[in-house]
Write a protein that holds these residues in place. Structure first.
Motif, PDB file in Angstrom:
ATOM      1  N   ALA A  84       9.268  13.794  77.528  1.00 50.73           N
ATOM      2  CA  ALA A  84       8.294  14.883  77.417  1.00 50.73           C
ATOM      3  C   ALA A  84       6.909  14.326  77.060  1.00 50.73           C
ATOM      4  CB  ALA A  84       8.748  15.895  76.369  1.00 50.73           C
ATOM      5  N   PHE A  85       6.877  13.374  76.120  1.00 52.13           N
ATOM      6  CA  PHE A  85       5.606  12.753  75.743  1.00 52.13           C
ATOM      7  C   PHE A  85       4.959  12.047  76.940  1.00 52.13           C
ATOM      8  CE2 PHE A  85       7.011  12.124  71.053  1.00 52.13           C
ATOM      9  CZ  PHE A  85       6.654  13.444  70.779  1.00 52.13           C
ATOM     10  N   GLN A  86       5.794  11.525  77.836  1.00 51.93           N
ATOM     11  CA  GLN A  86       5.300  10.802  79.009  1.00 51.93           C
ATOM     12  C   GLN A  86       5.071  11.729  80.209  1.00 51.93           C
ATOM     13  OE1 GLN A  86       7.812   7.329  79.794  1.00 51.93           O
ATOM     14  NE2 GLN A  86       8.188   7.094  77.602  1.00 51.93           N
ATOM     15  N   LEU A  87       5.212  13.027  79.974  1.00 56.76           N
ATOM     16  CA  LEU A  87       4.984  14.037  81.015  1.00 56.76           C
ATOM     17  C   LEU A  87       5.922  13.881  82.203  1.00 56.76           C
ATOM     18  CD1 LEU A  87       1.061  14.098  81.017  1.00 56.76           C
ATOM     19  CD2 LEU A  87       2.655  15.374  79.563  1.00 56.76           C
ATOM     20  N   LYS A  88       7.137  13.373  81.930  1.00 66.95           N
ATOM     21  CA  LYS A  88       8.147  13.243  82.979  1.00 66.95           C
ATOM     22  C   LYS A  88       8.992  14.506  82.998  1.00 66.95           C
ATOM     23  CE  LYS A  88       8.344   8.190  82.596  1.00 66.95           C
ATOM     24  NZ  LYS A  88       9.198   7.011  82.246  1.00 66.95           N
ATOM     25  N   GLY A  89       8.358  15.592  83.456  1.00 63.53           N
ATOM     26  CA  GLY A  89       8.998  16.897  83.389  1.00 63.53           C
ATOM     27  C   GLY A  89      10.307  16.994  84.140  1.00 63.53           C
ATOM     28  N   SER A  90      10.459  16.217  85.210  1.00 63.38           N
ATOM     29  CA  SER A  90      11.691  16.303  85.990  1.00 63.38           C
ATOM     30  C   SER A  90      12.851  15.599  85.299  1.00 63.38           C
ATOM     31  CB  SER A  90      11.472  15.685  87.375  1.00 63.38           C
ATOM     32  OG  SER A  90      11.160  14.302  87.276  1.00 63.38           O
ATOM     33  N   LYS A  91      12.543  14.732  84.345  1.00 68.92           N
ATOM     34  CA  LYS A  91      13.593  13.964  83.662  1.00 68.92           C
ATOM     35  C   LYS A  91      14.157  14.704  82.449  1.00 68.92           C
ATOM     36  CE  LYS A  91      13.292  10.320  86.324  1.00 68.92           C
ATOM     37  NZ  LYS A  91      14.410   9.945  87.233  1.00 68.92           N
ATOM     38  N   ILE A  96      18.630  16.706  78.886  1.00 72.39           N
ATOM     39  CA  ILE A  96      19.266  17.811  78.157  1.00 72.39           C
ATOM     40  C   ILE A  96      20.648  18.111  78.735  1.00 72.39           C
ATOM     41  CG2 ILE A  96      19.097  20.260  77.605  1.00 72.39           C
ATOM     42  CD1 ILE A  96      16.053  19.918  77.551  1.00 72.39           C
ATOM     43  N   ALA A  97      20.746  18.070  80.071  1.00 70.51           N
ATOM     44  CA  ALA A  97      22.037  18.327  80.715  1.00 70.51           C
ATOM     45  C   ALA A  97      23.056  17.274  80.305  1.00 70.51           C
ATOM     46  CB  ALA A  97      21.870  18.344  82.231  1.00 70.51           C
ATOM     47  N   ARG A  98      22.611  16.019  80.237  1.00 67.00           N
ATOM     48  CA  ARG A  98      23.525  14.943  79.848  1.00 67.00           C
ATOM     49  C   ARG A  98      24.010  15.148  78.408  1.00 67.00           C
ATOM     50  NH1 ARG A  98      25.234  10.060  81.444  1.00 67.00           N
ATOM     51  NH2 ARG A  98      25.982   8.731  79.755  1.00 67.00           N
ATOM     52  N   PHE A  99      23.085  15.431  77.509  1.00 70.98           N
ATOM     53  CA  PHE A  99      23.449  15.621  76.106  1.00 70.98           C
ATOM     54  C   PHE A  99      24.413  16.786  75.940  1.00 70.98           C
ATOM     55  CE2 PHE A  99      22.790  17.838  72.093  1.00 70.98           C
ATOM     56  CZ  PHE A  99      23.121  16.835  71.191  1.00 70.98           C
ATOM     57  N   GLU A 116      30.881  10.297  84.056  1.00 71.91           N
ATOM     58  CA  GLU A 116      31.868  10.592  85.095  1.00 71.91           C
ATOM     59  C   GLU A 116      31.307  11.567  86.119  1.00 71.91           C
ATOM     60  OE1 GLU A 116      34.821   9.161  85.485  1.00 71.91           O
ATOM     61  OE2 GLU A 116      34.390   7.882  83.747  1.00 71.91           O
ATOM     62  N   LEU A 117      30.416  12.456  85.664  1.00 70.73           N
ATOM     63  CA  LEU A 117      29.799  13.430  86.566  1.00 70.73           C
ATOM     64  C   LEU A 117      28.531  12.879  87.204  1.00 70.73           C
ATOM     65  CD1 LEU A 117      30.210  16.699  84.432  1.00 70.73           C
ATOM     66  CD2 LEU A 117      31.599  15.940  86.372  1.00 70.73           C
ATOM     67  N   LYS A 118      28.249  11.598  86.935  1.00 65.27           N
ATOM     68  CA  LYS A 118      27.089  10.894  87.515  1.00 65.27           C
ATOM     69  C   LYS A 118      25.760  11.520  87.117  1.00 65.27           C
ATOM     70  CE  LYS A 118      29.811   9.248  91.456  1.00 65.27           C
ATOM     71  NZ  LYS A 118      30.098   7.979  90.763  1.00 65.27           N
ATOM     72  N   ILE A 119      25.683  12.019  85.890  1.00 67.69           N
ATOM     73  CA  ILE A 119      24.412  12.488  85.345  1.00 67.69           C
ATOM     74  C   ILE A 119      23.656  11.268  84.820  1.00 67.69           C
ATOM     75  CG2 ILE A 119      23.285  13.949  83.629  1.00 67.69           C
ATOM     76  CD1 ILE A 119      25.711  15.771  83.710  1.00 67.69           C
ATOM     77  N   GLU A 120      22.445  11.098  85.255  1.00 73.14           N
ATOM     78  CA  GLU A 120      21.673   9.883  84.973  1.00 73.14           C
ATOM     79  C   GLU A 120      21.576   9.603  83.478  1.00 73.14           C
ATOM     80  OE1 GLU A 120      17.313   7.939  86.186  1.00 73.14           O
ATOM     81  OE2 GLU A 120      17.640  10.101  86.295  1.00 73.14           O
TER      82      GLU A 120
END
Length: 219
Positions: A84-91, A96-99, A116-120
């Motif tokens: 978020a600090f780096q303005l990487k909004g797509s990441k 959050i999904a991974r956590f 296992e679900l291949k979440i980055e």
């Protein structure tokens, strides 16, 4: 020796063929750094390594794996904040999904369902955030207990700690530090086998760990 130093040790074990020694312009504080490094190594041999060996003897491997997964999942929060600090909004949504995937479906993070679900799975910290905004790394610096760092990355540790779940684990400081100590011991235990490889190579360990750390941060 703490997680940052321990991860550099693991990286070093995987890069034995790239060892380099000698003066390095990125390390103008080398005489001081070597003294701190020697202190950290002595403390590791006297305290942390024996504790880590005892931990692996008492705690089954599958339990240690679960502990590792939980702490790795905590780290995703730090990554999300720095994205978020780096303005990487797509990441950020991916973080959050991974956590949440691991926390909800992985029994609080004990099971790494997200992989296992291949979440980055990515790692970002405040030192990288400062670098993103143009702050140079500055000279290499070895921190007491925490190990390899730099003039930029060293103060960034405090920011990452504040945004980490460690900081909000419990109102009692002793609980918070006990959780942190478990993370350090578990990480050190995970690197016992990698250290055996490093010990068999003829090298200046200080220079090798320094170069490995700086290469990883540059990457």
């Amino acid at each position: 020796m703490a997680p940052r130093l321990l991860h550099s040790l693991l990286l070093a074990a995987c890069m034995l063929s790239g060892c380099a020694t000698g003066p390095d312009p990125r390390d103008p504080l080398e005489p001081f750094n070597r003294k701190v490094y020697a202190f950290n190594e002595g403390l590791d041999k006297a305290v942390l390594k024996p504790v880590a060996k005892g931990y692996t003897t008492v705690v089954p491997q599958f339990v240690r794996r679960g502990v590792t997964n939980v702490f790795n999942n905590f780290g995703v929060i730090v990554t999300a904040v720095n994205d978020a600090f780096q303005l990487k909004g797509s990441k950020v949504p991916v973080d959050i999904a991974r956590f949440l995937t691991n926390f909800v479906f992985g029994l609080g993070g004990l099971i790494d369902v997200a992989t296992e679900l291949k979440i980055e799975n990515r790692k970002e910290d405040f030192g990288q955030t400062l670098g993103y905004w143009g702050v140079g790394s500055g000279p290499y610096l070895v921190l007491t207990l925490f190990g390899p760092s730099s003039m930029r990355d060293a103060p960034s540790l405090a920011v990452d700690f504040v945004v980490s779940p460690y900081f909000y684990w419990d109102e009692k400081a002793e609980i918070r530090w006990a959780v942190f100590a478990l993370d350090v011991i578990n990480t050190r235990a995970n690197l016992l086998d990698a250290e055996k490889i490093l010990d068999t190579a003829a090298m200046d360990r200080y220079s090798f760990l320094r170069d490995s750390y700086l290469q990883r941060r540059e990457y």
